[in-house]
Motif scaffolding. Structure first.
Motif, short mmCIF file in Angstrom:
data_model
loop_
_atom_site.label_atom_id
_atom_site.label_comp_id
_atom_site.label_asym_id
_atom_site.label_seq_id
_atom_site.Cartn_x
_atom_site.Cartn_y
_atom_site.Cartn_z
N TYR A 184 3.89 26.31 -3.92
CA TYR A 184 2.51 26.51 -4.40
C TYR A 184 1.90 25.20 -4.90
CZ TYR A 184 2.83 31.67 -4.19
OH TYR A 184 2.93 32.99 -3.77
N PHE A 242 -4.06 30.35 -13.43
CA PHE A 242 -3.14 31.49 -13.25
C PHE A 242 -1.74 31.05 -12.83
CE2 PHE A 242 -5.44 31.01 -9.18
CZ PHE A 242 -4.39 30.89 -8.29
N TYR A 274 5.83 35.65 -12.49
CA TYR A 274 5.93 36.78 -11.53
C TYR A 274 6.92 36.46 -10.42
CZ TYR A 274 3.94 39.17 -7.29
OH TYR A 274 3.74 39.83 -6.11
N ILE A 290 -4.44 41.73 -7.79
CA ILE A 290 -4.21 40.38 -7.24
C ILE A 290 -2.91 39.75 -7.75
CG2 ILE A 290 -5.56 39.21 -9.05
CD1 ILE A 290 -6.64 37.35 -6.79
N SER A 291 -2.50 40.12 -8.97
CA SER A 291 -1.33 39.47 -9.56
C SER A 291 -0.01 40.12 -9.10
CB SER A 291 -1.42 39.52 -11.09
OG SER A 291 -1.29 40.85 -11.54
N LYS A 316 7.52 39.68 -2.09
CA LYS A 316 7.51 39.19 -3.47
C LYS A 316 8.29 40.14 -4.40
CE LYS A 316 3.15 36.58 -3.16
NZ LYS A 316 1.77 36.49 -3.71
N HIS A 365 3.61 37.25 0.64
CA HIS A 365 3.00 35.96 0.95
C HIS A 365 3.11 35.74 2.44
CE1 HIS A 365 2.22 31.63 1.02
NE2 HIS A 365 3.22 31.57 1.88
N ARG A 404 -1.63 36.86 8.69
CA ARG A 404 -2.62 36.83 7.60
C ARG A 404 -3.54 38.05 7.67
NH1 ARG A 404 -2.46 33.48 3.13
NH2 ARG A 404 -4.72 33.28 3.15
N THR A 454 -6.32 38.30 -0.48
CA THR A 454 -5.47 37.93 -1.62
C THR A 454 -5.59 38.96 -2.75
OG1 THR A 454 -5.77 35.59 -1.10
CG2 THR A 454 -5.02 36.13 -3.33
N ARG A 489 -1.44 44.61 1.92
CA ARG A 489 -1.88 44.64 0.51
C ARG A 489 -2.80 45.83 0.25
NH1 ARG A 489 -2.90 38.11 0.27
NH2 ARG A 489 -0.83 37.49 -0.49
N ASN A 540 0.70 41.31 -5.52
CA ASN A 540 0.14 41.62 -4.20
C ASN A 540 1.18 41.63 -3.06
OD1 ASN A 540 0.46 38.90 -4.06
ND2 ASN A 540 -1.68 38.41 -3.64
N LEU A 583 1.69 33.24 -12.31
CA LEU A 583 2.21 33.36 -10.94
C LEU A 583 3.68 32.96 -10.89
CD1 LEU A 583 1.85 33.77 -7.86
CD2 LEU A 583 0.91 31.44 -7.75
N LEU A 612 -1.63 24.90 -6.01
CA LEU A 612 -2.09 25.79 -7.08
C LEU A 612 -1.58 25.37 -8.46
CD1 LEU A 612 -1.50 29.25 -5.31
CD2 LEU A 612 -3.58 27.87 -5.36
N1 UDP Z 1 -3.05 34.64 -7.55
C1 UDP Z 1 -3.27 35.22 -8.77
N2 UDP Z 1 -4.53 35.17 -9.30
C2 UDP Z 1 -5.57 34.58 -8.67
C3 UDP Z 1 -5.34 33.98 -7.42
C4 UDP Z 1 -4.07 34.03 -6.88
O1 UDP Z 1 -2.35 35.77 -9.37
O2 UDP Z 1 -6.70 34.58 -9.20
C5 UDP Z 1 -1.69 34.67 -6.97
C6 UDP Z 1 -1.51 35.77 -5.93
O3 UDP Z 1 -0.15 36.25 -6.05
C7 UDP Z 1 -1.67 35.01 -4.62
C8 UDP Z 1 -1.03 33.68 -4.98
O4 UDP Z 1 -1.43 33.43 -6.32
O5 UDP Z 1 -1.05 35.67 -3.55
C9 UDP Z 1 -1.41 32.50 -4.11
O6 UDP Z 1 -2.80 32.40 -4.04
P1 UDP Z 1 -3.55 32.03 -2.69
O7 UDP Z 1 -4.97 31.73 -3.03
O8 UDP Z 1 -2.76 31.00 -1.95
O9 UDP Z 1 -3.55 33.44 -1.90
P2 UDP Z 1 -2.70 34.03 -0.68
O10 UDP Z 1 -2.58 32.93 0.36
O11 UDP Z 1 -1.38 34.46 -1.22
O12 UDP Z 1 -3.52 35.19 -0.19
#
Ligand code: UDP
Length: 155
Positions: free
Chosen positions: A54, A62, A69, A114-115, A14, A120, A90, A96, A107, A117, A66, A57
């Motif tokens: 995404y 958020f 970012y 989380i913002s 990222k 992906h 994973r 996450t 991570r 991280n 996202l 989402l």
């Molecule tokens: N994200 C965020 N705030 C949150 C949840 C997610 O900024 O509360 C962002 C974070 O960059 C995350 C991405 O959204 O990696 C996608 O979320 P997902 O739940 O799919 O998590 P991932 O599969 O990336 O672990």
């Protein structure tokens, strides 16, 4: 194992990790595990691509941040191949939320929030196939035999 050895997953380095010069570090973790790199490119993602990537989402509160970012700078998109690569990747990426991601995960070792991280990784084989098709043309994936195959998987 031969068939399942061709499982593929999408990994994105990222924008925060590109800015922090962590591209090589992330690549090295997957190489050392034994996975095979079959596609890679640096690109500036746009909203159309990220809305597809995404799609689950889009309604989340958020999502606007996202999107900001993920478009703030280039990302490195990669396809990694190998046995159980989706689940293994994973596990290597970690939770996450970087604040609770286990030490030893990407991570957990390289980020705090989380913002921002770092990476992906696709969360299922089906998602991986779909995501790879968003980020890569079919002819951008390279089929190649790695010389250490017997040493990585056994006979
Ligand atoms: N994200 C965020 N705030 C949150 C949840 C997610 O900024 O509360 C962002 C974070 O960059 C995350 C991405 O959204 O990696 C996608 O979320 P997902 O739940 O799919 O998590 P991932 O599969 O990336 O672990």
């Amino acid at each position: 194992w031969a068939g399942s050895g061709t499982e593929k997953t999408l990994v994105l380095v990222k924008p925060d990790a590109v800015q922090r010069r962590l591209v090589g570090t992330v690549i090295q973790r997957f190489e050392r595990r034994g996975f095979k790199l079959v596609a890679m490119k640096l690109l500036q993602a746009d909203r159309g691509l990220l809305d597809k990537h995404y799609q689950e989402l889009l309604q989340k509160p958020f999502y606007p941040s996202l999107l900001a970012y993920m478009t703030s700078g280039p990302v490195v998109a990669m396809v990694w191949e190998g046995y159980n690569v989706v689940r293994s990747t994973r596990a290597m990426v970690g939770d996450t939320d970087s604040a609770v991601a286990a030490a030893g995960t990407i991570r957990g070792d390289l980020s705090m929030h989380i913002s921002r991280n770092v990476v992906h990784a696709s969360d299922s084989v089906e998602t991986a196939q779909r995501e790879i098709s968003f980020w890569f043309q079919r002819d951008e994936l390279v089929a190649w035999e790695s010389g250490d195959r017997d040493y990585t998987y056994g006979p």
